[in-house]
Design an enzyme around this catalytic site. Structure first.
Site, PDB file in Angstrom:
ATOM      1  N   PRO A 179       0.654  -1.319   0.045  1.00  0.00           N
ATOM      2  CA  PRO A 179      -0.073   0.147   0.039  1.00  0.00           C
ATOM      3  C   PRO A 179       0.724   1.118  -0.013  1.00  0.00           C
ATOM      4  O   PRO A 179       1.609   1.640   0.883  1.00  0.00           O
ATOM      5  CB  PRO A 179      -0.723  -0.314   1.306  1.00  0.00           C
ATOM      6  CG  PRO A 179       0.082  -1.058   2.132  1.00  0.00           C
ATOM      7  CD  PRO A 179       0.836  -1.998   1.096  1.00  0.00           C
ATOM      8  N   ALA A 220      -3.597   3.378   1.475  1.00  0.00           N
ATOM      9  CA  ALA A 220      -4.228   3.770   2.508  1.00  0.00           C
ATOM     10  C   ALA A 220      -5.717   4.481   2.375  1.00  0.00           C
ATOM     11  O   ALA A 220      -5.398   5.575   1.657  1.00  0.00           O
ATOM     12  CB  ALA A 220      -3.520   4.421   3.755  1.00  0.00           C
ATOM     13  N   GLN A 276      -6.695  -1.310   1.288  1.00  0.00           N
ATOM     14  CA  GLN A 276      -6.496  -0.841   2.965  1.00  0.00           C
ATOM     15  C   GLN A 276      -7.137   0.029   3.475  1.00  0.00           C
ATOM     16  O   GLN A 276      -7.431   1.231   3.002  1.00  0.00           O
ATOM     17  CB  GLN A 276      -4.887  -0.319   2.897  1.00  0.00           C
ATOM     18  CG  GLN A 276      -4.466  -0.654   4.182  1.00  0.00           C
ATOM     19  CD  GLN A 276      -3.059   0.161   4.253  1.00  0.00           C
ATOM     20  OE1 GLN A 276      -2.751   1.372   3.963  1.00  0.00           O
ATOM     21  NE2 GLN A 276      -1.711  -0.617   4.723  1.00  0.00           N
ATOM     22  N   HIS A 309      -5.431  -1.385   8.480  1.00  0.00           N
ATOM     23  CA  HIS A 309      -4.135  -0.650   8.743  1.00  0.00           C
ATOM     24  C   HIS A 309      -3.956  -0.614  10.344  1.00  0.00           C
ATOM     25  O   HIS A 309      -4.443   0.582  10.716  1.00  0.00           O
ATOM     26  CB  HIS A 309      -4.144   0.441   7.770  1.00  0.00           C
ATOM     27  CG  HIS A 309      -2.800   1.185   7.673  1.00  0.00           C
ATOM     28  ND1 HIS A 309      -1.932   0.716   8.521  1.00  0.00           N
ATOM     29  CD2 HIS A 309      -2.402   2.212   6.953  1.00  0.00           C
ATOM     30  CE1 HIS A 309      -0.673   1.604   8.143  1.00  0.00           C
ATOM     31  NE2 HIS A 309      -0.972   2.509   7.255  1.00  0.00           N
ATOM     32  N   GLY A 310      -3.193  -1.317  10.905  1.00  0.00           N
ATOM     33  CA  GLY A 310      -2.849  -1.120  12.255  1.00  0.00           C
ATOM     34  C   GLY A 310      -1.526  -0.543  12.544  1.00  0.00           C
ATOM     35  O   GLY A 310      -1.036  -0.798  13.616  1.00  0.00           O
ATOM     36  N   TYR A 322      -0.756   5.277  13.073  1.00  0.00           N
ATOM     37  CA  TYR A 322      -2.281   5.667  12.418  1.00  0.00           C
ATOM     38  C   TYR A 322      -3.110   5.320  13.717  1.00  0.00           C
ATOM     39  O   TYR A 322      -2.802   4.703  14.809  1.00  0.00           O
ATOM     40  CB  TYR A 322      -2.562   5.326  11.250  1.00  0.00           C
ATOM     41  CG  TYR A 322      -1.701   5.931  10.276  1.00  0.00           C
ATOM     42  CD1 TYR A 322      -1.733   7.270  10.009  1.00  0.00           C
ATOM     43  CD2 TYR A 322      -1.057   5.287   9.437  1.00  0.00           C
ATOM     44  CE1 TYR A 322      -0.622   7.891   9.310  1.00  0.00           C
ATOM     45  CE2 TYR A 322      -0.162   5.985   8.526  1.00  0.00           C
ATOM     46  CZ  TYR A 322       0.052   7.064   8.412  1.00  0.00           C
ATOM     47  OH  TYR A 322       0.863   7.945   7.426  1.00  0.00           O
ATOM     48  N   ARG A 345      -2.146  -5.331   9.081  1.00  0.00           N
ATOM     49  CA  ARG A 345      -0.782  -4.633   8.994  1.00  0.00           C
ATOM     50  C   ARG A 345      -0.419  -4.093  10.386  1.00  0.00           C
ATOM     51  O   ARG A 345      -1.105  -3.347  10.966  1.00  0.00           O
ATOM     52  CB  ARG A 345      -0.747  -3.656   7.800  1.00  0.00           C
ATOM     53  CG  ARG A 345       0.772  -3.280   7.495  1.00  0.00           C
ATOM     54  CD  ARG A 345       0.998  -2.107   6.439  1.00  0.00           C
ATOM     55  NE  ARG A 345       2.505  -2.375   6.059  1.00  0.00           N
ATOM     56  CZ  ARG A 345       2.927  -1.645   5.225  1.00  0.00           C
ATOM     57  NH1 ARG A 345       2.131  -0.316   5.098  1.00  0.00           N
ATOM     58  NH2 ARG A 345       4.146  -1.488   4.653  1.00  0.00           N
TER      59      ARG A 345
END
Length: 379
Positions: free
Chosen positions: A28, A62, A104, A174-175, A179, A227
């Site tokens: 991504p 993202a 994502q 998206h971890g 963020y 992620r």
């Protein structure tokens, strides 16, 4: 093809039964090229089609799940039904040559940009000052209310339904990379004293909400990945000891892969009881075959890709290199690895076939990468 690279072209079957045609993943990548309202722009379609055509798994930039989570100029949205038509076109070209198309899903949290969010509002697990994407000055993020936290989880679930309706093969949660989900997991960002102060609670809640939508609305072969960043410089921050707990929990969830966000796939742990050990090796050991693992970080040549696979990961994420040369995978397969373009050349008339906003960032030295001139490569 040089026979030593054959392992990179072996197929892989994910836990849900989906077969990937090879071990390459389009990572991504922030491209700052979507329309102002988050809809997919005309220049995005050929950009991602070229970079998806040879990989087994292709992941979008993202994409924000609610306007409060918008963290980049030109960031795509997966937050409303009006996004579906553009996303459908994107998914179609990503899948055109046999790659599985994954979107994502993302929320910037503290890293959202005040100039892009409604009423310039920025919120995070706890109040914090941060410097967002491309910013010279810090901004302050307020603490989310419990109601807003629940709403953000619902936004990830809604984004998953939109992805299904748009024809994507899967979503990646998206971890990572500082963020919102990362922030809840981090002791640096999350200093809450309510139930959301439990660092595993929010990541698990998002996973459960997303997989519930998939069970209710998705096909049995819809892919869900996650992620994460295994360690952070902030103190007290995410440690490898804390990440070991996260990996153990995620490995038991109905996920199809884990994606480790690293700038260098061979990087080593900076402190704690695992100090000096290679992060990706530790994570592969902890996962212990329960899920495929994507490794990524500073892979610019065919040998870099092979060395990455040889760390024990099942899949190799290619990011900046596929921006420099969208034929990277094809050249390896055709035995033309010596022809791979692994440096940014500001004199190329084709701009590396990048959207102009992204090329301008490369040219300005915004992203660290090999380049032919001597301009700084650090942000």
């Amino acid at each position: 093809m040089n026979t030593k690279y054959e392992p990179l072209f072996k197929s892989l079957t994910l836990p849900n039964g989906v077969e990937l045609k090879n071990r390459f993943v389009l990572a991504p990548l922030t491209h700052v090229s979507s329309n102002d309202d988050g809809s997919i722009s005309d220049i995005e379609i050929p950009y991602i089609e070229k970079r998806s055509k040879d990989v087994g798994l292709s992941i979008t930039a993202a994409s924000y799940v609610e306007p409060l989570g918008k963290a980049f100029p030109g960031q795509p949205s997966v937050s409303k039904d009006a996004d579906i038509e553009g996303l459908r076109q994107q998914a179609e070209v990503m899948k055109k040559n046999g790659a599985k198309a994954v979107i994502q899903i993302h929320h910037g949290g503290a890293m959202s940009l005040p100039g892009l969010t409604p009423n310039s509002d920025v919120a995070a697990p706890s109040e914090v000052e941060v410097k967002g994407f491309g910013q010279q000055e810090k901004h302050t993020a307020r603490a989310l209310t419990e109601e807003e936290i629940e709403h953000s989880i619902e936004s990830f679930a809604r984004a998953t339904k939109i992805a299904i309706d748009a024809g994507f093969d899967g979503v990646e949660i998206h971890g990572a990379n500082h963020y919102l989900i990362h922030q809840f997991f981090s002791p640096y960002y999350n200093r809450r004293e309510d139930k959301w102060g439990d660092h595993l609670k929010y990541p698990v809640a998002v996973v459960d909400a997303v997989t519930k939508v998939v069970q209710e609305h998705g096909a049995p072969d819809f892919i869900v990945g996650y992620r994460f960043s295994p360690e952070e410089a902030e103190s007290p921050g995410i440690s490898m000891e804390l990440t070991q707990k996260l990996v153990d929990v995620l490995s038991e969830k109905p996920l199809d892969y884990l994606h480790v966000s690293l700038f260098d796939i061979h990087s080593k742990t900076r402190e704690g009881k695992f100090e000096g050990e290679t992060r990706i090796n530790l994570i592969s050991e902890w996962v212990n075959g329960r899920k495929p693992v994507i490794g990524i970080g500073s892979i610019f040549t065919a040998d870099d890709a092979l060395n990455a696979l040889n760390t024990g990961v099942e899949l190799v994420g290619i990011g900046r290199e596929l921006l420099l040369d969208h034929e990277f995978v094809a050249k390896i397969e055709q035995g033309k690895e010596d022809e791979i373009i692994s440096e940014f050349d500001p004199e190329r008339t084709d701009l590396h076939e990048l959207p102009e906003p992204l090329w301008k960032q490369f040219n300005a030295g915004f992203y660290p990468l090999p380049r032919k001139d001597e301009k700084s490569t650090t942000n």
